[in-house]
Design a protein around this motif. Structure first.
Motif, mmCIF file in Angstrom:
data_model
loop_
_atom_site.group_PDB
_atom_site.id
_atom_site.type_symbol
_atom_site.label_atom_id
_atom_site.label_comp_id
_atom_site.label_asym_id
_atom_site.label_seq_id
_atom_site.Cartn_x
_atom_site.Cartn_y
_atom_site.Cartn_z
ATOM 1 N N GLY A 17 0.799 -1.218 0.000
ATOM 2 C CA GLY A 17 0.000 0.000 0.000
ATOM 3 C C GLY A 17 0.832 1.269 0.000
ATOM 4 O O GLY A 17 0.519 2.234 -0.720
ATOM 5 N N ILE A 18 1.895 1.311 0.813
ATOM 6 C CA ILE A 18 2.724 2.517 0.862
ATOM 7 C C ILE A 18 3.434 2.718 -0.468
ATOM 8 O O ILE A 18 3.524 3.843 -0.987
ATOM 9 C CB ILE A 18 3.729 2.443 2.023
ATOM 10 N N HIS A 113 1.503 6.780 7.640
ATOM 11 C CA HIS A 113 0.538 5.873 7.023
ATOM 12 C C HIS A 113 -0.335 5.246 8.110
ATOM 13 O O HIS A 113 -1.374 5.760 8.426
ATOM 14 C CB HIS A 113 1.280 4.850 6.176
ATOM 15 N N GLY A 114 0.086 4.167 8.690
ATOM 16 C CA GLY A 114 -0.672 3.560 9.771
ATOM 17 C C GLY A 114 0.222 3.093 10.901
ATOM 18 O O GLY A 114 -0.118 3.214 12.076
ATOM 19 N N TYR A 141 -0.698 13.003 7.385
ATOM 20 C CA TYR A 141 -1.440 11.870 7.925
ATOM 21 C C TYR A 141 -2.534 11.501 6.934
ATOM 22 O O TYR A 141 -2.959 12.324 6.107
ATOM 23 C CB TYR A 141 -2.037 12.189 9.295
ATOM 24 N N ILE A 142 -3.003 10.241 6.986
ATOM 25 C CA ILE A 142 -3.899 9.758 5.932
ATOM 26 C C ILE A 142 -5.374 9.760 6.313
ATOM 27 O O ILE A 142 -6.230 9.661 5.428
ATOM 28 C CB ILE A 142 -3.507 8.341 5.471
ATOM 29 N N SER A 143 -5.691 9.857 7.603
ATOM 30 C CA SER A 143 -7.093 9.775 8.018
ATOM 31 C C SER A 143 -7.286 10.544 9.310
ATOM 32 O O SER A 143 -6.323 10.853 10.028
ATOM 33 C CB SER A 143 -7.513 8.310 8.209
ATOM 34 N N ASP A 144 -8.531 10.838 9.620
ATOM 35 C CA ASP A 144 -8.825 11.492 10.899
ATOM 36 C C ASP A 144 -8.380 10.615 12.065
ATOM 37 O O ASP A 144 -7.917 11.117 13.093
ATOM 38 C CB ASP A 144 -10.326 11.776 11.011
ATOM 39 N N GLU A 284 -5.502 -0.615 10.879
ATOM 40 C CA GLU A 284 -5.691 -0.163 9.498
ATOM 41 C C GLU A 284 -5.678 1.362 9.483
ATOM 42 O O GLU A 284 -6.545 2.008 10.078
ATOM 43 C CB GLU A 284 -7.030 -0.683 8.965
ATOM 44 N N GLY A 285 -4.667 1.933 8.808
ATOM 45 C CA GLY A 285 -4.579 3.396 8.776
ATOM 46 C C GLY A 285 -5.738 4.031 8.028
ATOM 47 O O GLY A 285 -6.317 5.024 8.455
#
Length: 373
Positions: A17-18, A113-114, A141-144, A284-285
């Motif tokens: 994924g990265i 990432h995560g 960062y990838i998500s809240d 899971e990031g």
């Protein structure tokens, strides 16, 4: 021109994924503005020959923040007049930032990432992450969810900016034909639940197998297509055999990246009931597979781990389920197979949402702003 040096251990042709995220980010930039310093991998020479920008490979399969890596990065930054450096994964390569700053680099950015959310949960690793963040102008960062985990540890050390992965909405599309994949695996016109992911415990393929008999009780012709390879594969094959599911569960093994859209398209429903493990260290990031499946017009069933719920508009593009309950997961899957019209409507809504929120057109603007500061 402000040229960017990209320092990354995670880069194709190595899969993951990265790696996919970093390569896709670079595809949004002018090729002449980039030079990449990366680890080596079988097939790298052939892969790099097809890229429009320069890639320099360190003679190692794992690029770490060693003195040798620091010297190589500094030499390359000076030789190519790079004023910006982007670390494909801030931990641990962001430890090279001070040496690059001393060499004259003006702006340093590191992506998370995560796995970094696990780092900040451990006292020793937390200090390393704070040290890394202190050397960078911006950490993405990838998500809240990941921001919520990172901010208490890093928010006073650097700027935090969201930079989520994007989806190639032309490549992942409802127009992709999954017929060849169905034919290859003898799926015919059966209703198919597909999962595309590495076979590791966090992803929840074992939960899909454990609950599959419940799905078959309502849909005897249904098939479960598990796409990907990984260390969990032998255990999954044993579980399939022990439950007598050999005729309804297919494990494809690893699949070339170019074939992934057709594998999503071979399914009627996408499911990956990911779960957080190891006290929050294995999480899971975000979960790009959910967005790729939605882009292909498939309803999505996600687990509750980390940022995964952010990839689903509950009840509109799919459902978020309890990933520790095979029965609960099976009930949601069977419900979607019960009502194909509702499933297709969710898939269409997911496609529209991905086009609006998660396409690379949107992400490219964010990436450019992050690099320019």
């Amino acid at each position: 021109m402000n040229r960017t040096l990209v320092v990354t251990n995670d880069f194709p042709p190595r899969q993951g994924g990265i790696q996919t995220f970093v390569a896709a980010l670079l595809d949004t930039r002018p090729p002449e503005s980039l030079v990449v310093l990366a680890s080596d991998h079988p097939g790298s020479h052939l892969h790099d020959a097809g890229l429009p920008y320069e890639v320099v490979r360190m003679p190692t399969g794992m690029l770490l923040p060693t003195p040798g890596a620091a010297r190589a990065a500094v030499r390359l930054a000076r030789a190519r007049d790079c004023r910006t450096v982007f670390f494909g994964a801030a931990a641990p390569l962001g430890l090279l930032a001070p040496a690059l700053r001393r060499a004259g680099v003006e702006r340093l950015v590191g992506a998370t990432h995560g796995h970094e959310t696990g780092w900040v949960a451990l006292p020793g690793a937390r200090q390393v992450m704070r040290r890394i963040a202190g050397g960078l102008d911006t950490v993405t960062y990838i998500s809240d969810y990941t921001r919520h985990r990172l901010a208490p540890a890093l928010g006073d050390r650097t700027e935090l900016v969201q930079l989520s992965p994007g989806v190639d909405v032309d490549r992942f599309s409802p127009d992709v034909d999954g017929a060849a994949v169905r034919a290859r695996h003898g799926l015919g016109d059966a209703p198919v639940v597909v999962c595309v992911s590495r076979l590791v415990p966090r992803k929840g393929q074992d939960v899909l197998v454990a609950g599959w008999s419940d799905v078959l009780a309502r849909h005897p012709r249904a098939r479960l297509l598990l796409v990907g390879g990984g260390p969990l594969e032998p255990a999954l094959r044993r579980a399939v055999a022990a439950r007598g599911l050999q005729d309804s569960v297919v494990l494809t093994g690893g699949v070339p990246a170019e074939e992934l859209p057709a594998h999503y398209a071979a399914g009627d429903v996408f499911a990956m009931p990911c779960r957080t493990r190891r006290g929050g260290l294995d999480v899971e990031g975000l979960g790009m597979v959910f967005l790729e499946a939605a882009a292909c017009g498939r309803p999505v069933v996600a687990g509750t781990s980390g940022g995964a719920p952010e990839t689903v508009v509950e009840g509109v593009t799919g459902h978020v389920v309890d990933p520790r309950s095979p029965a609960a997961v099976a009930a949601v899957l069977a419900g979607l197979l019960d009502d194909p019209d509702r499933a297709r409507a969710m898939g269409a809504a997911g496609r529209a949402w991905v086009e609006e929120r998660w396409s690379w057109t949107t992400i490219a603007g964010t990436f450019a702003a992050v690099l320019d500061g």
